[in-house]
Design a protein around this motif. Sequence first.
Motif, short mmCIF file in Angstrom:
data_model
loop_
_atom_site.label_atom_id
_atom_site.label_comp_id
_atom_site.label_asym_id
_atom_site.label_seq_id
_atom_site.Cartn_x
_atom_site.Cartn_y
_atom_site.Cartn_z
N THR A 172 0.93 -1.17 0.08
CA THR A 172 -0.04 0.04 -0.03
C THR A 172 0.85 1.33 0.19
OG1 THR A 172 -1.88 -1.35 1.25
CG2 THR A 172 -1.86 1.37 1.44
N LYS A 173 1.80 1.13 0.79
CA LYS A 173 2.66 2.40 0.96
C LYS A 173 3.73 2.52 -0.25
CE LYS A 173 3.36 4.54 4.63
NZ LYS A 173 2.65 5.68 4.83
N ALA A 174 4.01 1.47 -1.13
CA ALA A 174 4.79 1.52 -2.20
C ALA A 174 3.69 2.14 -3.49
CB ALA A 174 5.11 0.22 -2.61
N LYS A 175 2.69 1.97 -3.40
CA LYS A 175 1.54 2.53 -4.29
C LYS A 175 1.32 4.07 -4.19
CE LYS A 175 -0.71 -1.71 -5.63
NZ LYS A 175 -1.90 -2.46 -5.76
N GLY A 176 1.87 4.40 -2.81
CA GLY A 176 1.57 5.86 -2.62
C GLY A 176 0.38 6.03 -1.88
N ALA A 177 -0.27 5.21 -1.43
CA ALA A 177 -1.42 5.08 -0.70
C ALA A 177 -1.28 5.29 0.80
CB ALA A 177 -2.24 4.11 -1.08
N GLU A 178 -2.07 5.70 1.68
CA GLU A 178 -2.13 5.78 2.97
C GLU A 178 -2.56 4.52 3.73
OE1 GLU A 178 -1.09 8.35 5.00
OE2 GLU A 178 -0.18 9.44 3.20
N VAL A 179 -2.21 4.16 4.92
CA VAL A 179 -2.63 2.83 5.41
C VAL A 179 -2.46 3.20 7.21
CG1 VAL A 179 -0.17 1.93 5.63
CG2 VAL A 179 -2.24 0.37 5.99
N ALA A 180 -3.65 2.85 7.83
CA ALA A 180 -3.55 2.90 9.14
C ALA A 180 -4.38 1.60 9.66
CB ALA A 180 -4.35 3.97 9.67
N LEU A 181 -3.65 1.25 11.03
CA LEU A 181 -4.08 0.10 11.79
C LEU A 181 -5.11 0.55 12.87
CD1 LEU A 181 -1.84 -1.52 10.12
CD2 LEU A 181 -1.79 -2.97 12.35
N ILE A 182 -6.27 0.03 12.96
CA ILE A 182 -7.12 0.35 14.01
C ILE A 182 -7.13 -0.75 15.07
CG2 ILE A 182 -9.38 0.89 15.18
CD1 ILE A 182 -9.71 2.07 12.25
N MET A 183 -6.50 -0.99 15.95
CA MET A 183 -6.20 -2.20 16.99
C MET A 183 -6.87 -2.02 18.36
SD MET A 183 -2.51 -3.95 17.29
CE MET A 183 -1.84 -2.85 18.47
N GLU A 184 -7.65 -2.84 18.71
CA GLU A 184 -8.39 -2.94 19.96
C GLU A 184 -7.38 -3.00 21.28
OE1 GLU A 184 -12.38 -4.54 22.26
OE2 GLU A 184 -12.40 -4.10 19.86
N THR A 217 -16.35 -4.64 20.71
CA THR A 217 -17.22 -3.80 21.07
C THR A 217 -16.61 -2.28 20.93
OG1 THR A 217 -18.23 -5.21 22.56
CG2 THR A 217 -18.66 -2.82 23.15
N VAL A 218 -15.10 -2.27 21.40
CA VAL A 218 -14.56 -0.98 21.63
C VAL A 218 -14.55 -0.42 20.21
CG1 VAL A 218 -12.30 -0.03 22.03
CG2 VAL A 218 -13.49 -1.47 23.76
N PHE A 219 -14.29 -1.45 19.09
CA PHE A 219 -14.29 -0.76 17.70
C PHE A 219 -15.51 -0.14 17.44
CE2 PHE A 219 -11.78 -4.60 15.34
CZ PHE A 219 -10.54 -3.91 15.53
N PHE A 220 -16.61 -0.62 17.72
CA PHE A 220 -17.84 -0.05 17.30
C PHE A 220 -18.06 1.27 18.02
CE2 PHE A 220 -18.87 -4.37 15.89
CZ PHE A 220 -19.35 -4.20 14.74
N ILE A 221 -17.75 1.41 19.28
CA ILE A 221 -17.87 2.51 19.95
C ILE A 221 -17.09 3.87 19.20
CG2 ILE A 221 -17.75 3.93 22.05
CD1 ILE A 221 -18.02 1.20 23.60
N PHE A 222 -15.75 3.33 19.18
CA PHE A 222 -14.83 4.40 18.52
C PHE A 222 -15.31 4.74 17.21
CE2 PHE A 222 -10.91 5.33 16.23
CZ PHE A 222 -10.38 6.51 16.55
N MET A 223 -15.59 3.83 16.34
CA MET A 223 -15.78 4.05 14.98
C MET A 223 -17.26 4.70 14.72
SD MET A 223 -13.30 3.37 13.15
CE MET A 223 -14.08 3.64 11.60
N GLU A 224 -18.14 4.45 15.58
CA GLU A 224 -19.37 5.31 15.49
C GLU A 224 -19.29 6.67 15.94
OE1 GLU A 224 -22.15 4.22 14.18
OE2 GLU A 224 -22.69 2.24 14.78
N GLU A 225 -18.17 6.87 16.90
CA GLU A 225 -17.93 8.36 16.89
C GLU A 225 -17.34 8.96 15.65
OE1 GLU A 225 -18.40 10.51 19.66
OE2 GLU A 225 -20.21 9.09 19.89
N VAL A 226 -16.58 8.42 15.12
CA VAL A 226 -15.78 8.62 14.01
C VAL A 226 -16.94 8.99 12.68
CG1 VAL A 226 -14.15 8.16 11.91
CG2 VAL A 226 -13.55 7.69 14.24
N ILE A 227 -18.00 8.08 12.68
CA ILE A 227 -18.91 8.12 11.37
C ILE A 227 -19.61 9.57 12.02
CG2 ILE A 227 -20.90 7.20 10.81
CD1 ILE A 227 -19.27 4.49 11.18
#
Length: 234
Positions: A172-184, A217-227
């Motif tokens: 992904t980085k080689a293609k010039g794109a961005e990448v991020a891990l969301i880890m619980e 569960t924590v995924f959903f709480i955090f991502m719902e706030e992002v959304i």
Amino acid sequence: MFNIDFDALNPLERQIHSTLKQASRTAETIRITDAAQMCNCSVSKISKFVQKLGFANYKKYLDYLYARAQPEAKPSSELERIGRFLETFDQNKVQELASLIHDSNKLVLLGYGPSYLCAQYFEYKFKTCTNKICIAVPDDLTASSIIDANTLLLVFTVTGAFKSFEEIHRETKAKGAEVALIMEEYNPSVLTRYDRIFCLTDGHQPAGLKVYEKSRTVFFIFMEEVIRELSRRQ
């Protein structure tokens, strides 16, 4: 909750990290005064560098540098775990991820097993609050085939230990794109492999649980706030 962002560092700060990383291979520990001397800078500069990278203090940075596990907390119920997460919830991290998503043209959401099911749900929710292309995928091969320079790859993982994301991260980085891990959960061995990580908790679910048995569960709480934040920006 914290996020590691090497892209936020300037060349001098990257050099500080490189110097300290090299030193950590031979030194049992590095006092902050020694770190300043090694890097030819002040102690306050080291502190500011650590905070800019995403850590609360120098000790937390050392835990990351030496891949030290956090002390095991006493066993608690799922509600207690979520309660601790909510007590320390950092709205700034919501803003940072929302901005990363807002600035991208295409979203690819990668997860394995139950994390893929989470990604499918977030795909649906993103489509309700943005006009971006958004695709949830269950494996590296599919992700690699659709990523281009305008893509943000979001990887959802509880511990990062089920399968390595290093190859897709590199591609992904080689293609010039961005990448991020969301880890619980906090996993020091994973933190040192990637340059953009949103780590949602510094604790762990019960050790006896297999990865697929663990709560998201924590995924959903955090991502719902992002959304919610993305919806506000529309």
